[in-house]
Design an enzyme around this catalytic site. Structure first.
Site, PDB file in Angstrom:
ATOM      1  N   HIS A 153      31.686 -36.742  -4.661  1.00 39.90           N
ATOM      2  CA  HIS A 153      30.824 -35.607  -4.273  1.00 39.90           C
ATOM      3  C   HIS A 153      29.766 -35.333  -5.331  1.00 39.90           C
ATOM      4  CE1 HIS A 153      34.044 -34.779  -1.317  1.00 39.90           C
ATOM      5  NE2 HIS A 153      34.840 -35.086  -2.330  1.00 39.90           N
ATOM      6  N   SER A 274       2.765 -42.132 -14.797  1.00 38.20           N
ATOM      7  CA  SER A 274       2.029 -41.193 -13.964  1.00 38.20           C
ATOM      8  C   SER A 274       0.569 -41.167 -14.400  1.00 38.20           C
ATOM      9  CB  SER A 274       2.648 -39.798 -14.112  1.00 38.20           C
ATOM     10  OG  SER A 274       1.690 -38.809 -13.796  1.00 38.20           O
ATOM     11  N   LYS A 280       5.664 -39.340 -18.326  1.00 39.95           N
ATOM     12  CA  LYS A 280       6.491 -39.868 -17.248  1.00 39.95           C
ATOM     13  C   LYS A 280       6.826 -41.348 -17.360  1.00 39.95           C
ATOM     14  CE  LYS A 280       7.842 -37.799 -14.023  1.00 39.95           C
ATOM     15  NZ  LYS A 280       7.190 -37.508 -12.796  1.00 39.95           N
ATOM     16  N   GLU A 287      13.037 -46.818  -6.371  1.00 35.03           N
ATOM     17  CA  GLU A 287      12.727 -45.973  -5.208  1.00 35.03           C
ATOM     18  C   GLU A 287      12.284 -46.835  -4.028  1.00 35.03           C
ATOM     19  OE1 GLU A 287      11.103 -41.841  -7.025  1.00 35.03           O
ATOM     20  OE2 GLU A 287      10.133 -43.640  -7.744  1.00 35.03           O
TER      21      GLU A 287
END
Ligand code: ARG
Length: 481
Positions: A153, A274, A280, A287
């Site tokens: 979980h 970024s 970043k 992804e």
């Protein structure tokens, strides 16, 4: 090539709508490979002389060179790769070329072409998959002594060896490799000789054709042969589960590399920055691995929905089987291409992983205490409740479970003895989970050893199969004998 019974020319829009060259032109080598086997079968049946067969074979090899060299371009007027190749053969050889399509239909022709093509591509995928397995074994070996939190979980559950975690993915991708083998087995029958649907009046020895192309056997029923695409669905089944696994793995790595988890370090060369935020380092590769999953699943559904309700046997709908298949293979190839090197250069920070567990007040050891009490004779449900109360106490006082004194232990749970203090470390917790397949260091080492053996066996089988299949392919340069 089929205009005999027609009065009018095919409408321009129909040519454009029905052609499949944008999809099947890339199949030319496998189409020609099938045609050569067919020509030899015709010769064996006495339907071509040895000389005619040789001329056809030379002609086909020449066409292969012409297409490879970009000299021969596909003509939309000729619908698909099959008729483009055949028409060029007739141009080269005249009436002898016109004999090639004897006893054959494009229905069995496309079926054999796709199986040959897929066999090559799937063996390539298998190679990439075995490299991924090898990479995971390497990570597991390197990180077997490193302790992280295991999650259920997405809540801290129990400490585990990071090696154990990598081996979990080794298992998942091993099963994918098995499913890929199943897809390869599923396509391992030769369709040629099924004709349009019912076989042929000509004495074609399908056993010979099958052997010439390196298939296990001819397909058993000619109607089924031109109607079915199960072997493609079997590939999609493999691809779908692979994509689901890769997507879930990607999600984990993205999460573990966040500042909040903070113990996984992704290689710079597989991350991007970024355009506005200088600090970043984004996990875009992962992804996209996760993001591409949907397409792969979609391609499977696309095929199944297209097949559903099709009348026996061949219907032109089946031409659309290629679009999603090619896209899917390309996606899976792409994912494999980035995933292995990314993983090979992914590192972990032990101190950060431990501090994450400490922030959780060491409560991930609660099960260990409950099981300790079981050994002291406390029924498990009672033990669970007692430790639960203690957890509550720790949370209320912000007190780590690992820092309770023996006196505090005995005050809360009288059944505890001095040896309770011996089990209250992350290392002990991992080391003591010795059940088969568990996270204990020696169990993980055993999984790794066994994994290596399995991978070695798989690698040997694949190498042998690649070599065998190559023997049935076209010779790249016919002048090289
Ligand atoms: N281009 C077709 C396909 O991919 C080949 C078979 C066409 N057969 C036919 N009878 N029109 O399925």
């Amino acid at each position: 090539m089929w205009k005999g019974r027609f009065e009018a020319d095919t409408a321009q829009v129909v040519l454009k709508f029905t052609q499949s060259l944008d999809l099947d032109w890339q199949l030319y080598e496998h189409d020609i490979q099938g045609s050569i086997a067919h020509a030899r079968t015709l010769a064996a049946a006495g339907l071509l002389t040895a000389e005619e067969m040789e001329r056809i074979e030379d002609g086909l090899n020449r066409i292969c060179q012409e297409i490879r060299g970009g000299e021969l371009k596909p003509s939309e007027r000729l619908e698909d790769v099959h008729m483009n190749v055949e028409s060029r053969l007739i141009e080269l050889l005249g009436p002898v070329g016109a004999k090639l399509h004897t006893g054959r239909s494009r229905n069995d022709q496309i079926a054999v072409t796709m199986r040959l093509y897929l066999r090559d591509r799937l063996l390539g995928l298998q190679r990439g998959l075995l490299l991924l397995l090898e990479t995971l074994l390497g990570r597991a070996e390197r990180h077997q002594g490193l302790i992280i939190s295991g999650y259920t979980h997405l809540q801290q559950a129990q400490p585990i060896s990071l090696g154990h975690y990598w081996m979990a993915w080794f298992e998942a991708f091993s099963r994918d490799s098995g499913r890929l083998d199943a897809a390869l087995a599923s396509l391992d029958e030769c369709p040629l000789g099924a004709g349009a649907l019912a076989g042929s009046t000509l004495p074609l020895d399908r056993e010979t054709t099958s052997k010439l192309l390196g298939f296990a056997r001819p397909t058993r029923n000619s109607l089924d042969t031109v109607a079915q695409r199960d072997y493609m669905a079997d590939y999609h089944h493999f691809a779908s589960l692979f994509a689901v696994h890769a997507g879930r793995l990607a999600e984990d790595l993205i999460l573990y590399a966040t500042q909040e988890f903070g113990w996984l370090r992704l290689p710079d060369s597989f991350c991007t920055g970024s355009s506005i935020m200088p600090q970043k380092k984004n996990p875009d590769v992962l992804e996209l691995v996760r993001g591409k999953t949907g397409q792969v699943l979609g391609h499977m559904l696309d095929l199944l929905v297209m097949m559903k309700g099709l009348p026996m046997t061949y219907d032109r709908d089946l031409q659309e089987d290629k679009r999603g298949l090619f896209a899917s293979v390309e996606t899976v190839e792409g994912v494999l291409e980035v995933l292995s090197p990314l993983l090979a250069n992914t590192e972990a920070d032990q101190a950060a992983a431990r501090s994450g567990l400490e922030k959780g007040l060491g409560l991930a050891l609660a099960t260990d205490v409950a099981e300790y009490l079981v050994v002291k004779g406390v029924p498990f449900r009672d033990a669970h409740w007692k430790v639960g109360r203690l957890v509550k106490h720790c949370l209320e006082n912000n007190k780590p479970l690992t820092e309770l004194t023996l006196a505090e232990w005995q005050e809360h749970i009288p059944e505890t003895q001095a040896d309770i203090l011996d089990i209250l470390s992350l290392d002990e917790s991992v080391a003591r989970r010795k059940t088969y397949g568990g996270t204990a260091f020696e169990q993980v080492a055993f999984q790794i050893e066994e994994g290596k053996e399995r991978l070695l066996a798989k690698t040997k089988t694949l190498e042998a199969e690649l070599k065998r299949v190559k023997g049935f392919g076209l010779q790249k340069d016919p002048t090289q004998g």
